[in-house]
Each structure stands twice: as C-alpha cells, then as structure tokens.
Design an enzyme around this catalytic site. Structure first.
Site, short mmCIF file in Angstrom:
data_model
loop_
_atom_site.label_atom_id
_atom_site.label_comp_id
_atom_site.label_asym_id
_atom_site.label_seq_id
_atom_site.Cartn_x
_atom_site.Cartn_y
_atom_site.Cartn_z
N HIS A 134 0.84 -1.20 0.00
CA HIS A 134 0.00 0.00 0.00
C HIS A 134 0.88 1.25 0.00
CE1 HIS A 134 -3.26 2.46 2.31
NE2 HIS A 134 -3.25 2.76 1.03
N ASN A 184 -5.87 3.41 6.94
CA ASN A 184 -7.23 3.89 6.69
C ASN A 184 -8.21 3.59 7.82
OD1 ASN A 184 -7.25 5.51 4.32
ND2 ASN A 184 -6.53 3.68 3.26
N1 NAD Z 1 -5.95 7.75 -4.34
C1 NAD Z 1 -5.21 7.51 -3.28
O1 NAD Z 1 -4.77 8.44 -2.58
C2 NAD Z 1 -4.84 6.10 -2.93
C3 NAD Z 1 -3.83 5.87 -1.97
C4 NAD Z 1 -3.45 4.56 -1.69
C5 NAD Z 1 -4.11 3.51 -2.33
N2 NAD Z 1 -5.09 3.77 -3.24
C6 NAD Z 1 -5.72 2.63 -3.91
O2 NAD Z 1 -5.16 2.50 -5.21
C7 NAD Z 1 -6.15 1.96 -6.11
C8 NAD Z 1 -6.29 2.88 -7.30
O3 NAD Z 1 -6.66 4.18 -6.85
P1 NAD Z 1 -6.42 5.47 -7.77
O4 NAD Z 1 -6.57 6.65 -6.88
O5 NAD Z 1 -5.21 5.29 -8.60
O6 NAD Z 1 -7.71 5.37 -8.72
P2 NAD Z 1 -7.92 6.00 -10.17
O7 NAD Z 1 -9.40 6.15 -10.34
O8 NAD Z 1 -7.04 7.19 -10.38
O9 NAD Z 1 -7.38 4.85 -11.18
C9 NAD Z 1 -7.91 3.56 -11.23
C10 NAD Z 1 -7.58 2.99 -12.62
O10 NAD Z 1 -7.94 1.60 -12.66
C11 NAD Z 1 -8.41 1.31 -13.95
N3 NAD Z 1 -9.21 0.09 -13.91
C12 NAD Z 1 -10.43 -0.10 -13.35
N4 NAD Z 1 -10.80 -1.38 -13.49
C13 NAD Z 1 -9.78 -2.03 -14.15
C14 NAD Z 1 -9.58 -3.38 -14.57
N5 NAD Z 1 -10.48 -4.33 -14.34
N6 NAD Z 1 -8.41 -3.68 -15.20
C15 NAD Z 1 -7.49 -2.73 -15.45
N7 NAD Z 1 -7.64 -1.43 -15.07
C16 NAD Z 1 -8.78 -1.09 -14.43
C17 NAD Z 1 -9.21 2.56 -14.34
O11 NAD Z 1 -9.39 2.65 -15.75
C18 NAD Z 1 -8.33 3.67 -13.77
O12 NAD Z 1 -7.42 4.15 -14.73
C19 NAD Z 1 -7.41 1.75 -5.28
O13 NAD Z 1 -7.43 0.43 -4.80
C20 NAD Z 1 -7.22 2.74 -4.14
O14 NAD Z 1 -7.94 2.38 -2.99
C21 NAD Z 1 -5.47 5.03 -3.57
#
Ligand code: NAD
Length: 278
Positions: A134, A184
């Site tokens: 993470h 979280n």
């Molecule tokens: N945003 C944050 O601050 C943060 C911090 C730590 C962890 N996360 C985790 O990271 C992950 C991504 O978050 P993010 O902020 O990058 O989201 P985001 O919305 O910016 O990006 C997610 C991406 O995943 C792609 N996607 C969705 N379904 C898919 C599939 N089946 N196969 C391939 N690609 C697919 C989407 O097209 C999109 O480009 C989540 O699990 C989130 O909880 C987010």
C-alpha cells in the site's frame, strides 16, 4: 525472490506513480489499464512528475520512461502490483486472471487501501505469494509503504516485498489483514468526520481545513486530502470498514456520497470540496 520485471495494473493516480517508482529503481515495467487512453494519460503524468523531480536532481526522465512499456493485457512478470478501482469483485477477478497468466513463482501484490488481502488471495492458487503493498499519494514523494500480510502470506514473500519497498527508497511498515489496515482505519474516519462537520454546518470547508492544518500541523486539511485521494475511493473505503468491522459508525457521510453521485470526485475530476484547474 527477484523482481526484475513488474506488471502494474491500473494507470490512474496510484498505478502511474507506482510504475514511476518501480522504473526509477532500474526495473522493467509493463503498465496495463482497461480504459482506453488511460496508459497514455498515466505516461504523460509520469513525464511531468519526472521533469519536476529532475529539476531537483532526480533521475533522467527519458531513462526512467524508457523502462516503462504499455501492455494491452496482463503479461507474465516476476511481480504484479494491482492498483485498479477500490472494488473487491474487480480486484478478485484480476487476481484470478493473474494467477492463471503469471508464472507460479510470481508474487501478486495489491495497492488496495482497505480490502482484506486474504479475500484477494482466495481468488488464487498461491495465497502464500499474495500480499498488500500500500503506497501513499503522491507515490514518488511519500515515503511510506504499508506492507499487509494476508492470513497465508509466507515469511519469504513478506520479507522480499519489505526489502523491495526499501529498494524503492521507501520505509515499509507491516500491518495485519484487517479492513483498512492501520492507515485507513485511522485516516478515513477522520476524513469522514470532517465531512460530517461540513454537512452539519459546523464550519465551511476552508475553515475546517485551516483548523486541521494549523491546529494539528497536518500538511493538508482532511477535505483537501479527500479530494486528493478521490471521493469515490473514500466512499469505497468507508464501506469496506463498515461492512468488514460490522459497525454503522463507519457509514460514509451522505454528503460524500452525493458528491460522488454528482461526478465531483475531487482533483481527478476538477472538483470535490474545492475547485481545481486541470
Ligand atoms: N488515491 C489515493 O490516494 C490512494 C492511496 C493509496 C491507495 N489507493 C488505492 O489505489 C487503487 C487505485 O486508486 P487510484 O486513486 O489510482 O484510482 P484511479 O481512479 O485514479 O485509477 C484507477 C484505474 O484503474 C483502472 N481500472 C479499473 N478497473 C480495471 C480493470 N479491471 N483492469 C485494469 N484497469 C482497471 C481505471 O481505468 C483507472 O485508470 C485503489 O485500490 C485505491 O484504494 C489510492
């Protein structure tokens, strides 16, 4: 275990940042996203981030980008780091497919913010090689990696991934497999409570964030941080806490859900609690 070729799935805010950090450590990266144009947008964002870092003495952007290639689908690699939408069913499906496609010795990691790692491991035939990795946003800047051990994650996998996080220049901290892990479990109820304060009219958004920034010495207020994380992701995490810990006190504030329904999911959409120029 050696991780010379890494498959990063999801090229959004987190996947793009993860691909950048992996490539900057000298490894080959294949970047896959299901949405058309997402990998190109991810590469463009990576280019901008690398230019900024290069001004401060960071690695040569062309050199780092030269190690990242776009993939049309899952490809064989030594390690997968999954960073798609925070949806347990979507992630479990990807883990199942990756288990079929990647070599049996490959490690399958998730950047999930909250979903229990053991539930993703259950979709595979190698639960000993499934782990949470993470990262924090923005990935190239923030130093923490919360390493989450599933019920069956082996010591060997946990040690190799902890060492890999160090090789990325990060500081690993190990957590056990509870909904929301440590980060979280603490952060998201704090953000949700700030949203309730706005919802109830305790103060406006600017004042709420000023109070947290100056009163608690936080670099960002909780509402600006929610906008950075993505309000869709915040709602998804609260729902994992609510269901996983079986406690309604983790229900997302209705104002969060209303903003998500209106498409105002924070920075990535140009507006959330605050307005952003893209
Ligand atoms: N945003 C944050 O601050 C943060 C911090 C730590 C962890 N996360 C985790 O990271 C992950 C991504 O978050 P993010 O902020 O990058 O989201 P985001 O919305 O910016 O990006 C997610 C991406 O995943 C792609 N996607 C969705 N379904 C898919 C599939 N089946 N196969 C391939 N690609 C697919 C989407 O097209 C999109 O480009 C989540 O699990 C989130 O909880 C987010």
């Amino acid at each position: 275990m050696s991780f010379e070729h890494v498959l990063v799935i999801g090229a959004g805010q987190m996947g793009g940042g993860i691909a950048q950090v992996v490539a900057a450590s000298g490894r080959q990266v294949s970047l896959y996203d299901a949405a058309p144009g997402a990998v190109e947008r991810g590469l463009a964002a990576m280019g901008k981030s690398l230019e900024k870092l290069a001004e401060k003495g960071g690695a040569d952007p062309a050199d780092v980008l030269g190690r990242v290639s776009a993939a049309d689908d899952l490809v064989a690699a030594d390690l997968m780091i999954e960073a798609v939408v925070e949806d347990a069913a979507v992630k479990a499906n990807l883990f199942h497919r990756a288990d079929e496609l990647l070599p049996p010795e490959a490690v399958l990691a998730s950047n999930t913010s909250s979903i229990p790692i053991s539930s993703l491991a259950a979709a595979t035939s190698r639960p000993d090689r499934v782990i949470g990795m993470h990262f924090f946003n923005p990935v190239p800047v923030l130093k923490l990696v919360e390493v989450v051990r599933g019920r069956e994650t082996s010591d060997e996998t946990a040690e190799a991934i902890t060492e890999l996080a160090r090789e990325f220049g990060k500081t690993p901290a190990v957590a056990n497999d509870f909904p929301g892990f440590v980060s979280n479990r603490i952060l998201m109820p704090f953000i949700n409570e700030a949203v309730w304060a706005l919802h109830d009219g305790v103060a406006d958004a600017e004042a709420i964030d000023t109070i947290a920034k100056l009163g608690f010495a936080h670099p960002l207020g909780p509402l600006a941080l929610a906008d950075l994380i993505g309000l869709d992701t915040c709602v998804a995490i609260m729902n994992v806490l609510r269901e996983g810990l079986e406690n309604e006190r983790y229900a997302p504030c209705p104002l969060l859900e209303e903003l998500v329904a209106a498409g105002k999911v924070g920075r990535k959409s140009g507006a959330g609690f605050f307005i952003y120029s893209q």
